[in-house]
Design an enzyme around this catalytic site. Structure first.
Site, PDB file in Angstrom:
ATOM      1  N   ARG A  73       3.026   5.337   5.557  1.00 52.20           N
ATOM      2  CA  ARG A  73       3.329   4.156   7.866  1.00 52.20           C
ATOM      3  C   ARG A  73       3.767   2.827   7.177  1.00 52.20           C
ATOM      4  O   ARG A  73       4.709   1.756   8.289  1.00 52.20           O
ATOM      5  CB  ARG A  73       2.707   3.821   8.814  1.00 52.20           C
ATOM      6  CG  ARG A  73       1.683   5.322   9.132  1.00 52.20           C
ATOM      7  CD  ARG A  73       0.697   4.781   9.255  1.00 52.20           C
ATOM      8  NE  ARG A  73      -0.650   4.724   8.531  1.00 52.20           N
ATOM      9  CZ  ARG A  73      -2.020   4.809   8.679  1.00 52.20           C
ATOM     10  NH1 ARG A  73      -2.387   4.532  10.424  1.00 52.20           N
ATOM     11  NH2 ARG A  73      -2.647   4.194   8.189  1.00 52.20           N
ATOM     12  N   HIS A 125      -2.192  -4.103   4.988  1.00 53.51           N
ATOM     13  CA  HIS A 125      -1.792  -3.251   6.407  1.00 53.51           C
ATOM     14  C   HIS A 125      -3.188  -3.754   7.404  1.00 53.51           C
ATOM     15  O   HIS A 125      -4.216  -2.844   6.295  1.00 53.51           O
ATOM     16  CB  HIS A 125      -1.376  -2.028   6.441  1.00 53.51           C
ATOM     17  CG  HIS A 125      -1.410  -0.526   5.675  1.00 53.51           C
ATOM     18  ND1 HIS A 125      -2.177  -0.303   6.958  1.00 53.51           N
ATOM     19  CD2 HIS A 125      -2.196  -0.869   5.071  1.00 53.51           C
ATOM     20  CE1 HIS A 125      -2.398   0.501   5.745  1.00 53.51           C
ATOM     21  NE2 HIS A 125      -2.403   0.535   4.677  1.00 53.51           N
ATOM     22  N   CYS A 127      -6.123  -0.104   6.670  1.00 53.94           N
ATOM     23  CA  CYS A 127      -5.723   0.213   5.444  1.00 53.94           C
ATOM     24  C   CYS A 127      -6.727   1.574   4.693  1.00 53.94           C
ATOM     25  O   CYS A 127      -8.218   1.335   4.963  1.00 53.94           O
ATOM     26  CB  CYS A 127      -5.729  -0.718   4.374  1.00 53.94           C
ATOM     27  SG  CYS A 127      -5.680   0.569   2.331  1.00 53.94           S
ATOM     28  N   ASP A 134       0.362   3.588   1.077  1.00 53.71           N
ATOM     29  CA  ASP A 134       0.737   4.330   2.950  1.00 53.71           C
ATOM     30  C   ASP A 134       2.003   4.444   3.342  1.00 53.71           C
ATOM     31  O   ASP A 134       2.162   3.628   3.120  1.00 53.71           O
ATOM     32  CB  ASP A 134      -0.147   3.340   4.039  1.00 53.71           C
ATOM     33  CG  ASP A 134      -1.138   3.971   5.078  1.00 53.71           C
ATOM     34  OD1 ASP A 134      -2.065   3.723   5.221  1.00 53.71           O
ATOM     35  OD2 ASP A 134       0.143   4.496   5.843  1.00 53.71           O
ATOM     36  N   CYS A 163       0.579  -1.184  -0.070  1.00 55.20           N
ATOM     37  CA  CYS A 163       0.314  -0.274  -0.254  1.00 55.20           C
ATOM     38  C   CYS A 163       0.966   1.412   0.401  1.00 55.20           C
ATOM     39  O   CYS A 163       2.317   1.192   0.680  1.00 55.20           O
ATOM     40  CB  CYS A 163      -0.604   0.033   1.116  1.00 55.20           C
ATOM     41  SG  CYS A 163      -1.991   1.728   1.286  1.00 55.20           S
TER      42      CYS A 163
HETATM   43 CO    CO Z   1      -2.976   0.977   2.563  1.00 53.33          CO
END
Ligand code: CO
Length: 210
Positions: free
Chosen positions: A46, A98, A101, A44, A42
């Site tokens: 993090r 994750h 998400c 993302d 992803c």
């Molecule tokens: Co995500």
């Protein structure tokens, strides 16, 4: 003009630290990359591929998009896979989702988010496909976390179904597809036990959760 000097300064320090610890690191990397792993994760902020598995530049070939999707007409993702499998000859393709998400959560919401709804549509299709499993979850967070897992499983199936991976298996190339999920709460990755090494395993996995 803000030229992000602090980030460029960090970069210089990082480079100096690596050079001090491993003087040949960058000269060796500059010659070629020989990663064993391809990562589909992803976007993302993090979930940084190399960091969370403790690897360095040169170790993982990475593709990231919102909610780690593998869509059969996405030339970007398919080109990454083709280069990874055919040119770099990676031995493992890891799909890593994750929990929590944002893409998956948004897909479960009954509201408009704009252009991205067309991308999230694929996650909604996955939710529809596994409706029987998701219907058991009343708690909103538990339901979206379950969909985060099912989304990884569906993308592992999609990776296995690509021409790139099918052709590699037909050639007898050693290539395993893995499905992992990462918890932002404690930084731990769980293996979803959906590894694929050949066409027969792909067929079995396709039926396992339906
Ligand atoms: Co995500």
């Amino acid at each position: 003009m803000n030229r992000l000097e602090h980030l460029l300064e960090n970069n210089k320090k990082w480079s100096a630290k690596i050079k001090a610890e491993r003087p040949n690191f960058f000269p060796d990397l500059a010659k070629q990359q020989t990663p064993e792993y391809a990562w589909i994760g992803c976007s993302d902020s993090r979930v940084s591929a190399s960091n969370i598995v403790g690897l360095l530049p040169g170790d993982i070939f990475v593709h990231r998009n919102v909610a780690n999707q593998v869509i059969h007409t996405d030339l970007n993702c398919l080109s990454v896979l083709q280069f990874a499998v055919e040119a770099l000859k990676v031995k493992h393709i890891i799909v890593c989702g994750h929990y929590g998400c944002g893409g998956v959560i948004a897909a479960l919401e009954d509201k408009r988010h704009g252009l991205i709804d067309n991308w999230l549509r694929h996650i909604q299709d996955t939710a529809n496909l596994y409706d029987r499993i998701l219907a058991k979850f009343e708690d909103k967070n538990k339901k979206s976390d379950k969909l985060c897992e099912l989304n990884v499983i569906e993308q592992v199936l999609n990776v296995g179904a690509t021409t790139v991976v099918q052709d590699a298996w037909n050639r007898g190339q050693n290539l395993t597809v893995h499905g992992w999920i990462y918890s932002i709460k404690d930084g731990i990755i769980s293996d979803l036990d959906v590894c694929l090494e050949n066409e027969a395993e792909l067929k079995i996995l396709r039926k396992r959760f339906l």
